[in-house]
Scaffold this motif. Structure first.
Motif, PDB file in Angstrom:
ATOM      1  N   ARG A  15       0.816  -1.207   0.000  1.00  0.00           N
ATOM      2  CA  ARG A  15       0.000   0.000   0.000  1.00  0.00           C
ATOM      3  C   ARG A  15       0.856   1.265   0.000  1.00  0.00           C
ATOM      4  O   ARG A  15       0.333   2.367  -0.026  1.00  0.00           O
ATOM      5  CB  ARG A  15      -0.941  -0.014   1.199  1.00  0.00           C
ATOM      6  N   VAL A  16       2.181   1.095   0.057  1.00  0.00           N
ATOM      7  CA  VAL A  16       3.078   2.240  -0.013  1.00  0.00           C
ATOM      8  C   VAL A  16       3.396   2.490  -1.482  1.00  0.00           C
ATOM      9  O   VAL A  16       4.291   1.885  -2.057  1.00  0.00           O
ATOM     10  CB  VAL A  16       4.369   1.995   0.780  1.00  0.00           C
ATOM     11  N   ALA A  17       2.617   3.351  -2.101  1.00  0.00           N
ATOM     12  CA  ALA A  17       2.739   3.577  -3.545  1.00  0.00           C
ATOM     13  C   ALA A  17       3.348   4.933  -3.879  1.00  0.00           C
ATOM     14  O   ALA A  17       3.801   5.151  -4.992  1.00  0.00           O
ATOM     15  CB  ALA A  17       1.363   3.450  -4.213  1.00  0.00           C
ATOM     16  N   ASP A  18       3.362   5.834  -2.933  1.00  0.00           N
ATOM     17  CA  ASP A  18       3.842   7.183  -3.191  1.00  0.00           C
ATOM     18  C   ASP A  18       5.085   7.455  -2.350  1.00  0.00           C
ATOM     19  O   ASP A  18       5.028   7.428  -1.119  1.00  0.00           O
ATOM     20  CB  ASP A  18       2.742   8.198  -2.863  1.00  0.00           C
ATOM     21  N   VAL A  19       6.199   7.701  -3.013  1.00  0.00           N
ATOM     22  CA  VAL A  19       7.466   7.916  -2.315  1.00  0.00           C
ATOM     23  C   VAL A  19       7.398   9.135  -1.406  1.00  0.00           C
ATOM     24  O   VAL A  19       7.872   9.110  -0.267  1.00  0.00           O
ATOM     25  CB  VAL A  19       8.613   8.069  -3.334  1.00  0.00           C
ATOM     26  N   THR A  20       6.793  10.196  -1.898  1.00  0.00           N
ATOM     27  CA  THR A  20       6.694  11.418  -1.105  1.00  0.00           C
ATOM     28  C   THR A  20       5.905  11.174   0.174  1.00  0.00           C
ATOM     29  O   THR A  20       6.310  11.603   1.265  1.00  0.00           O
ATOM     30  CB  THR A  20       6.028  12.546  -1.921  1.00  0.00           C
TER      31      THR A  20
END
Length: 224
Positions: free
Chosen positions: A109-114
């Motif tokens: 669920r960690v799709a966005d680096v920012t």
């Protein structure tokens, strides 16, 4: 921020190293398992630690058990558990103390680096970051359904304080109640949410998680 990584996957471990260094952080150590974890912490304390749940040699629960031990020995160390799974028993135990600077995120669920880097920074400054799926699974396990609506206004106020990690004494001081009254309210909350002690779950954390999940809906409570 100096960050320790404990992750068995070479690709993910090296990917995290590159991501963090690119974001301006320093990787204090990148470990493949927990063998040298506590020696490393003893000699070179980072600002934050990232641990996978399942690590060698059994790939079952080594990582999250290490997280629990870190919480006992180094309670001020910000900690992120990063995993493919919700290890319900230990997740409940880890979150139950509601100590600050804690995160539990699912890798898929960690799709966005920012967003991920921002989550680390929030944890570093004392925030608590819980993946919605972690909350959902713990709450499903408790089978609370819509029982939040059974709580009175006073019970909701007490529960909100529980969700903020306040002790019974702190809640009593905040609401100008005796500790005995607070204990009675909390007992009533457990009963209404049907969070019975069964030896496998933590009623205080599940009640607090129920509050977190339901606070957005804000149903009208009954009055005392």
């Amino acid at each position: 921020m100096r960050i320790l990584i404990c992750e068995d996957s070479v690709l993910l471990r090296e990917g995290l190293v590159r991501l963090l260094e690119h974001s301006g952080h320093e990787v204090a150590a990148a470990l493949p398992d927990t063998t040298e974890l506590f020696t490393t912490l003893e000699h070179d304390m980072p600002d934050l630690a990232i641990l996978d749940v399942r690590l060698p040699p059994t790939y079952s629960d080594e990582g999250i058990r290490a997280a629990l031990r870190i919480r006992e020995q180094y309670p001020d160390l910000p900690l992120l558990v990063l995993s493919q799974y919700v290890e319900e028993r230990y997740a409940s135990e880890l979150i139950s103390a509601y100590t600050p600077a804690l995160g539990y995120l699912l890798k898929d669920r960690v799709a966005d680096v920012t967003d991920f880097v921002e989550s680390l920074e929030q944890i570093r400054t004392g925030g608590t970051i819980l993946d919605p799926e972690v909350v959902a699974q713990l709450l499903t396990r408790s089978n609370h359904d819509n029982r939040m609506q059974r709580l009175t206004a006073r019970e909701r106020t007490v529960l909100a304080a529980v969700a903020e990690g306040k002790s019974n004494q702190a809640i009593a001081e905040l609401l100008h109640l005796s500790e005995a009254s607070v204990e009675k309210h909390i007992t009533a909350i457990f009963q209404k949410l049907e969070l019975e002690a069964d030896g496998t779950g933590n009623r205080r954390v599940l009640a607090a998680l129920a509050h977190i999940e339901n606070q957005a809906a804000s149903p009208q409570p009954r009055q005392d």
